[in-house]
Design an enzyme around this catalytic site. Structure first.
Site, PDB file in Angstrom:
ATOM      1  N   ASN A   1     -30.771  19.871  14.285  1.00 25.16           N
ATOM      2  CA  ASN A   1     -29.466  20.311  14.752  1.00 25.16           C
ATOM      3  C   ASN A   1     -29.473  20.485  16.270  1.00 25.16           C
ATOM      4  O   ASN A   1     -28.882  19.681  16.989  1.00 25.16           O
ATOM      5  CB  ASN A   1     -29.067  21.609  14.044  1.00 25.16           C
ATOM      6  CG  ASN A   1     -27.593  21.928  14.243  1.00 25.16           C
ATOM      7  OD1 ASN A   1     -26.922  21.330  15.075  1.00 25.16           O
ATOM      8  ND2 ASN A   1     -27.083  22.872  13.494  1.00 25.16           N
ATOM      9  N   ASP A   2     -30.186  21.491  16.769  1.00 23.79           N
ATOM     10  CA  ASP A   2     -30.159  21.772  18.205  1.00 23.79           C
ATOM     11  C   ASP A   2     -30.684  20.601  19.036  1.00 23.79           C
ATOM     12  O   ASP A   2     -30.220  20.375  20.154  1.00 23.79           O
ATOM     13  CB  ASP A   2     -30.991  23.020  18.514  1.00 23.79           C
ATOM     14  CG  ASP A   2     -30.392  24.252  17.858  1.00 23.79           C
ATOM     15  OD1 ASP A   2     -29.160  24.288  17.679  1.00 23.79           O
ATOM     16  OD2 ASP A   2     -31.155  25.174  17.517  1.00 23.79           O
TER      17      ASP A   2
END
Lengths: 107, 465
Positions: free
Chosen positions: B391-392
Site C-alpha cells: 500500500n504505502d
C-alpha cells in the site's frame, strides 16, 4: 595500566574506520542479512560470559555468569543460523523454468 | 610460545574472520561464505577460551559453562531453523536483545568482582556504560519483538510529554552513573540497571511497526558497543574489535536504511510516524470518489489480454503465505506468452531485502526480481500492475503531495501502468496510516479478500481461459 588503555583505545579507533569502510556500499537487498550477520558477531560476548562464569567466586557471580552464558549462546547460535537461512535464499535458481522450456521444445 | 600468547593469536584470527565476514556480507556472491567464515572464527575463539587462565587459575565451573551453552544451543537452533520466514525480523530482534542482556550481565558481574580492588574511574565508567547500553538494547529489543510479533499494537504509542519524560529518565541515568563513579555503590548499580531497562522500553514505544527494522539495526549497533565496553573491562581485544565493528557498521547501516525509506534517522526515531490514522477506510469518500472492485475472474480476463504484467508484492502477500501461488500465476501467464516481472521496493516486507528472501523461498527466479528504479522506468509500458498486499510503497502522495507524511519516500510508480489492480484484505490503510489516492483512481480495480485465495482463483481462471 595506562598503556593498555591506550592500546585498547587505538584498536577502538581503527576498528571504527574499518567498520564503516567495509559496509559503505552494500546493496539494500543485503541490509537484512548484514544486520543479522553482525548480530551474530556481537555474540562474541559469549567469550566474555565464559570468562565471567569461569572466574566466579560467589553465588551471585555464578548465577549472573550462568545466565550470561545462556543468553550469549542464544545470540551466537541463533544469529549465525538465521543469517545462513536467509542467505540460502539468495542462490539464483534457474533450473526449473529451463526444464519446462526444454519439454515444450521436444513436444 | 606461552599459552596466553597462543590464545591471543587465536583471538586475533577470530577478529580477522569477523572483518572478512562483514566484507563478504556486502555482496550477494560472497555473503553466505562470509557468514560461515565468521561462524568458524567464533568457534575457534570459544574453544580457545576454555584454555584461558582467569585471575591466575584455569576456568572454574567448566561443567556449568557447558551446561549453559547446551541450554542456549538447544533453544536457539530449532527456533532459528523452524520459525517462518515472515517472522525473521522479530527473530533478529530477540537474538539481538539477548546479546545485549548478556553484555549487561557480564558488566554487572565484573563490577561486583572488581569493586573490592578499588578500580580506576575509567574502568568503572566502562562497566557502567556496558550495563546501560546492554540493558537498553535488551528491553528495547523485547518491545520491538512484541510489536513485530503483534503481541502489542504495531502503531506508535504516544502520551503527552513523552519526549520530556524520556529526556528526564535519560538524564537520571547519567546522574546515577556520575554518582556511582564517585561512591562506587552497588545498590545504585541496580538502580541504573532498572533505569536503563525503563529507558529502552519508553524509547521504543513511540516507534511505529514500519520503522522497527531501522530501530533493530540501531539496537544491534548498541549491543555491539556494549560488547566493546565489556571488552575494555575484561581487557579483551577480541571483544573490542568485534563489538566496535558491529557498533560502527551498525550505525552506518541504520542510516542507510532510513535513507532507503527517504527519511532521516531522527525522523524515524522521534516523530511517532504513523500514529495518526487519517485514512477513512471507506469505499466511498466524502467527495464522492469511490473505489471500483472486481472479482478474481475479471482480473484474470484483464491479465489474459495483457502483454506485460508487473507484480508489486508487499507484506500482505507474505502474511497470507501467497508467494507460491503468485509464482504459479506468473508461470501460467508466461505460458501464454505474457511477460512478467516483480517490482521490489527496497523496504517491501518488514525489513530491507525481506521481500527478496520471501520470493526466493518460493522459487521465484532471481532474474524476475527488478529493483525499484529499473521497475519504474519499465512500468510505463506495462499493461497491468498487480499490487499484492502493498500500500504505502505505491502511494503516489509520496511524490505529489508535499503535505503527506510520506512525501519524499521513494515509491514504485504503479500509477504509470495502463491498469492497476490491488489485492487487498480490506480498505484498511497501510503502516503509515494514510489515504492512498491510487485506490480511487479510475484505472484502478480492487479485489478484496485474502491474497492467497484471490490468487488461487485467478490462477484457475487464467488456466481455464
Amino acid at each position: 595500566m595506562g598503556n593498555s588503555l591506550l592500546q585498547y583505545a587505538t584498536v577502538l579507533m581503527l576498528t571504527i574506520f574499518v567498520g564503516t569502510e567495509i559496509i559503505a556500499k552494500v546493496p539494500s537487498i543485503l541490509h537484512t542479512p548484514l544486520m543479522s550477520g553482525s548480530n551474530a558477531i556481537h555474540g562474541v560476548i559469549l567469550v566474555g560470559s565464559m570468562l565471567i562464569l569461569g572466574g566466579a567466586t560467589t553465588n551471585l557471580q555464578e548465577v549472573l555468569g550462568f545466565l550470561a552464558v545462556i543468553l550469549a549462546t542464544l545470540n551466537v547460535v541463533g544469529g549465525f543460523v538465521v543469517t545462513d537461512r536467509m542467505l540460502e535464499m539468495f542462490k539464483p535458481k534457474t533450473q526449473k523454468p529451463k526444464a519446462t522450456t526444454n519439454e515444450e521444445v521436444t513436444q | 610460545m606461552s599459552r596466553e600468547t597462543l590464545i591471543d593469536l587465536l583471538y586475533l584470527f577470530s577478529a580477522t574472520t569477523f572483518v572478512v565476514a562483514l566484507k563478504g556480507l556486502g555482496s550477494p556472491k560472497h555473503a553466505r561464505k562470509g557468514n560461515m567464515i565468521a561462524a568458524f572464527g567464533m568457534a575457534v575463539a570459544i574453544v580457545a577460551t576454555f584454555f584461558k587462565y582467569v585471575d591466575g587459575h584455569s576456568l572454574h565451573h567448566v561443567w556449568l559453562i557447558l551446561l549453559a551453552m547446551f541450554i542456549g544451543f538447544i533453544v536457539a537452533v530449532p527456533t532459528a531453523r523452524f520459525v517462518k520466514m515472515t517472522a525473521m525480523p522479530q527473530l533478529v530482534a530477540i537474538f539481538n536483545g539477548v546479546g545485549g542482556g548478556a553484555a549487561a550481565l557480564v558488566s554487572i558481574t565484573e563490577f561486583v568482582h572488581i569493586k573490592s580492588t578499588h578500580p580506576a574511574t575509567y574502568v568503572t565508567l566502562e562497566v557502567l556504560l556496558g550495563v546501560l547500553i546492554g540493558t537498553f538494547s535488551f528491553s528495547g529489543s523485547a518491545i520491538a519483538f512484541a510489536k513485530l510479533q503483534e503481541l502489542m499494537t504495531g502503531r506508535p504509542i504516544t502520551y503527552p510529554g513523552q519526549q520530556a519524560i524520556n529526556g528526564v529518565v535519560g538524564l537520571a541515568s547519567a546522574a546515577i552513573i556520575v554518582t556511582i563513579l564517585v561512591t562506587s555503590s552497588t545498590p545504585l548499580l541496580w538502580v541504573l540497571f532498572a533505569l536503563a531497562f525503563v529507558l529502552g522500553v519508553i524509547f521504543v514505544l513511540p516507534i511505529g511497526g514500519a520503522d522497527v527494522p531501522v530501530l533493530i539495526s540501531l539496537l544491534n549497533a548498541f549491543t555491539g558497543l556494549a560488547v566493546a565496553a565489556s571488552g575494555f573491562t575484561l581487557g579483551s581485544n577480541l571483544l573490542i574489535v568485534a563489538g566496535t565493528l558491529v557498533g560502527a557498521s551498525g550505525i552506518l547501516l541504520t542510516r542507510l536504511m532510513s535513507k532507503a525509506m527517504g527519511r532521516s534517522l531522527s525522523n524515524v526515531l522521534f516523530s511517532a510516524f504513523g500514529s495518526k490514522v487519517t485514512a477513512s477506510g471507506a469505499t466511498t469518500r466524502a467527495d464522492g470518489a469511490s473505489v471500483r472492485s472486481g472479482t478474481p475472474e475479471d482480473i484474470a480476463i484483464l491479465l489474459g489480454f495483457a502483454s506485460r504484467v508487473v507484480f508489486i508484492p508487499g507484506y500482505g502477500l507474505a502474511v497470507s503465505q501467497g508467494q507460491h501461488v503468485l509464482r504459479e500465476l506468473a508461470e501460467v501467464l508466461e505460458k501464454k506468452g505474457i511477460e512478467v516481472f516483480y517490482a521490489i521496493h527496497p523496504v517491501a516486507g518488514r525489513m530491507p531485502g525481506h521481500m527478496n528472501v520471501l520470493l526466493a523461498e518460493a522459487n521465484v527466479p532471481y532474474e524476475q526480481l527488478v529493483e525499484m528504479d529499473e521497475a519504474n522506468s519499465e512500468l510505463q509500458t506495462a499493461d497491468v500492475a498487480l499490487v499484492v498486499g502493498a500500500n504505502d510503497t505505491v502511494n503516489p502522495a509520496a511524490h505529489d503531495d508535499p503535505s503527506s507524511p510520506i512525501y519524499g519516500m521513494p515509491i514504485i510508480k504503479a500509477d504509470l501502468a495502463e491498469n492497476v489492480v490491488f489485492l487487498k484484505r480490506s480498505m484498511r490503510p497501510g503502516f503509515a496510516g494514510i489515504e492512498n489516492e491510487l485506490l480511487y483512481n479510475p484505472k484502478t480495480t480492487l479485489v478484496f479478500g485474502d491474497a492467497k485465495d484471490t490468487l488461487t482463483k485467478m490462477v484457475a481462471a487464467v488456466k481455464a481461459s
